[in-house]
Design a protein around this motif. Sequence first.
Motif, PDB file in Angstrom:
ATOM      1  N   LYS A 207       0.784  -1.208   0.033  1.00 47.07           N
ATOM      2  CA  LYS A 207      -0.020   0.151  -0.025  1.00 47.07           C
ATOM      3  C   LYS A 207       0.822   1.218   0.041  1.00 47.07           C
ATOM      4  O   LYS A 207       0.588   2.252  -0.631  1.00 47.07           O
ATOM      5  N   THR A 208       2.113   1.223   0.859  1.00 49.24           N
ATOM      6  CA  THR A 208       2.767   2.289   0.885  1.00 49.24           C
ATOM      7  C   THR A 208       3.469   2.597  -0.516  1.00 49.24           C
ATOM      8  O   THR A 208       3.541   3.804  -0.883  1.00 49.24           O
ATOM      9  N   TYR A 209       4.028   1.783  -1.178  1.00 49.14           N
ATOM     10  CA  TYR A 209       4.725   1.626  -2.310  1.00 49.14           C
ATOM     11  C   TYR A 209       3.771   2.284  -3.499  1.00 49.14           C
ATOM     12  O   TYR A 209       4.055   3.150  -4.323  1.00 49.14           O
ATOM     13  N   ARG A 210       2.556   1.736  -3.616  1.00 46.17           N
ATOM     14  CA  ARG A 210       1.481   2.085  -4.589  1.00 46.17           C
ATOM     15  C   ARG A 210       1.139   3.425  -4.362  1.00 46.17           C
ATOM     16  O   ARG A 210       0.739   4.088  -5.430  1.00 46.17           O
ATOM     17  N   MET A 211       0.961   3.874  -3.059  1.00 47.78           N
ATOM     18  CA  MET A 211       0.391   5.038  -2.764  1.00 47.78           C
ATOM     19  C   MET A 211       1.624   6.077  -3.322  1.00 47.78           C
ATOM     20  O   MET A 211       1.386   7.185  -3.744  1.00 47.78           O
ATOM     21  N   ALA A 212       2.734   5.809  -2.915  1.00 48.21           N
ATOM     22  CA  ALA A 212       3.874   6.533  -3.271  1.00 48.21           C
ATOM     23  C   ALA A 212       4.482   6.506  -4.678  1.00 48.21           C
ATOM     24  O   ALA A 212       4.549   7.505  -5.325  1.00 48.21           O
ATOM     25  N   GLY A 213       3.872   5.561  -5.468  1.00 46.33           N
ATOM     26  CA  GLY A 213       3.739   5.478  -6.855  1.00 46.33           C
ATOM     27  C   GLY A 213       2.896   6.407  -7.378  1.00 46.33           C
ATOM     28  O   GLY A 213       3.436   7.041  -8.520  1.00 46.33           O
ATOM     29  N   LEU A 214       1.848   6.562  -6.959  1.00 42.29           N
ATOM     30  CA  LEU A 214       0.875   7.529  -7.343  1.00 42.29           C
ATOM     31  C   LEU A 214       1.493   8.781  -7.293  1.00 42.29           C
ATOM     32  O   LEU A 214       1.278   9.878  -8.261  1.00 42.29           O
ATOM     33  N   GLU A 215       1.917   9.279  -6.268  1.00 41.00           N
ATOM     34  CA  GLU A 215       2.524  10.561  -6.064  1.00 41.00           C
ATOM     35  C   GLU A 215       3.541  10.785  -7.148  1.00 41.00           C
ATOM     36  O   GLU A 215       3.864  11.920  -7.648  1.00 41.00           O
ATOM     37  N   MET A 216       4.510   9.692  -7.209  1.00 46.59           N
ATOM     38  CA  MET A 216       5.546   9.881  -8.185  1.00 46.59           C
ATOM     39  C   MET A 216       5.093  10.000  -9.714  1.00 46.59           C
ATOM     40  O   MET A 216       5.714  10.792 -10.452  1.00 46.59           O
ATOM     41  N   MET A 217       4.237   9.241 -10.003  1.00 44.75           N
ATOM     42  CA  MET A 217       3.422   9.441 -11.327  1.00 44.75           C
ATOM     43  C   MET A 217       2.761  10.775 -11.605  1.00 44.75           C
ATOM     44  O   MET A 217       3.005  11.584 -12.615  1.00 44.75           O
TER      45      MET A 217
END
Length: 478
Positions: A167-177
């Motif tokens: 969950k942390t990785y994917r939420m951070a991935g959204l921020e990165m995108m």
Amino acid sequence: MKRLFLVEPVVALYAFATFLYYPLVQQYAYRRIWLQVTNTTYLSSDNTSRCVANSNSSNQSHYNEEVQRQTSLFSVYTNILSTVPSLVVTLILVTYSDQGGRKIAIIMPMIGTLIYTLSLLTVSYFELSIYLLFGSSILSALCGGMGTFLGGCFAYIADLCEDDRQKTYRMAGLEMMIGLLSGLAALSSGYFLRTVGFNWPFLTSSLMLVLILLYAIFVLEETVKKAPTSAVTLDGSPWYLGMKQMLRGVCQMLAGASCRWKTVLALLIIIFTCVSFVYVGGMSVITLYELSEPLCWTEILIGYGSALTTTVFLTSFAGVSLFTYCGVPQLLIVLLGILSVVSAMLTAAFAKTTLLMFIVRIPMLLSIMPFPVLRSMMSKIVPKSEQGALFACLSFMESLSNNVSSIVFYSIYAATVSWCPAFVFLLSAGLCVIPLTALGMVSVIGVDVATEVQRPKRFNSEEENPVQDQSDHSPLLT
């Protein structure tokens, strides 16, 4: 057509479409107001010549300050008119998504943004009064805003992820995108403006929004099973159900929790809101600051600056991934992010040359890290059935802080531009004392919130009860 559980393309293209026109709105208002105040054409081909002209003429310098002041007030009024309806819609739609589906909180803001970009295109193409944009801001806000969109997307991700690290990785991935695509859009906007003017960027944003609307409606799969349509009565409109679900969800989220759990959750929300306030507030006036003396940036330099600013999403994602992989405590990651904001604002306050203004982006590289980490921390201590209520609260607080901070910082900038334009950056750095203090209080409490949540009355089966063996939970504060 086969449906997909991929919300990332929607976020990526929405970020590109939004940041393609967003840096241009202030520049468009600045040029129109410049024409009204000075009755002369705005010089955009050479920033040096414009600065020299301003320095050689006291009247020209006075005109520049007046244009800065009026453009700031224009931004203030725009934010005031859109804030209240956007906040209400954010609370209702994101909370209602727990029952009516996440897609409504994702699609409605895109419709509102499309309305606004079409209004920009109409005003620009027919050279109408820029104050007509006030009406389009209100109309767009009635469909929600960026907070509504992100709240729906993060709740969508929370539905799909069971593991805390994922969950942390994917939420951070959204921020990165968001950062990656918005940076590319901001970089393109300057060349777009220099080559073809304002109309084509506004048209391009509108066409991209239509594209992702079609994807979200016909391709994106829903993660929440809706109630049967036959059960929906006249009282069952999204607005009524959203308000009812919002109140019930917030009450259930806090029901039965210990005082320490409530305290930690409240402190985490305060940290999240305050960091958003100081970061967005400081960054909201940076374009006006760059347009004025002594920098006098052109649209190309502003595009480069905006692109470098948005790379913080990419570097912050890398920082979150690296620190999480190395087992760095989550509160320490948040602390590093806040210190990054402080150092960036202090550097901006003393940047008087183009080189130094670009260097400001270096200490800013980790400033987005607190947001995905705090979202993940709060998400994993709230039951899955109440993720919508949580993210509705977070989206509401984020939208409130972002809009209020823009209003406050634009107003302060308009009042201080004549004697200290950099005062807003010093204020932003100073206000970081509040989230740092709250962060220290959380570390002092030092409670493993995940094991303290007690809600036995709200669950009818053992599978739904969130109180599980401690081995199923990673410690929140470590």
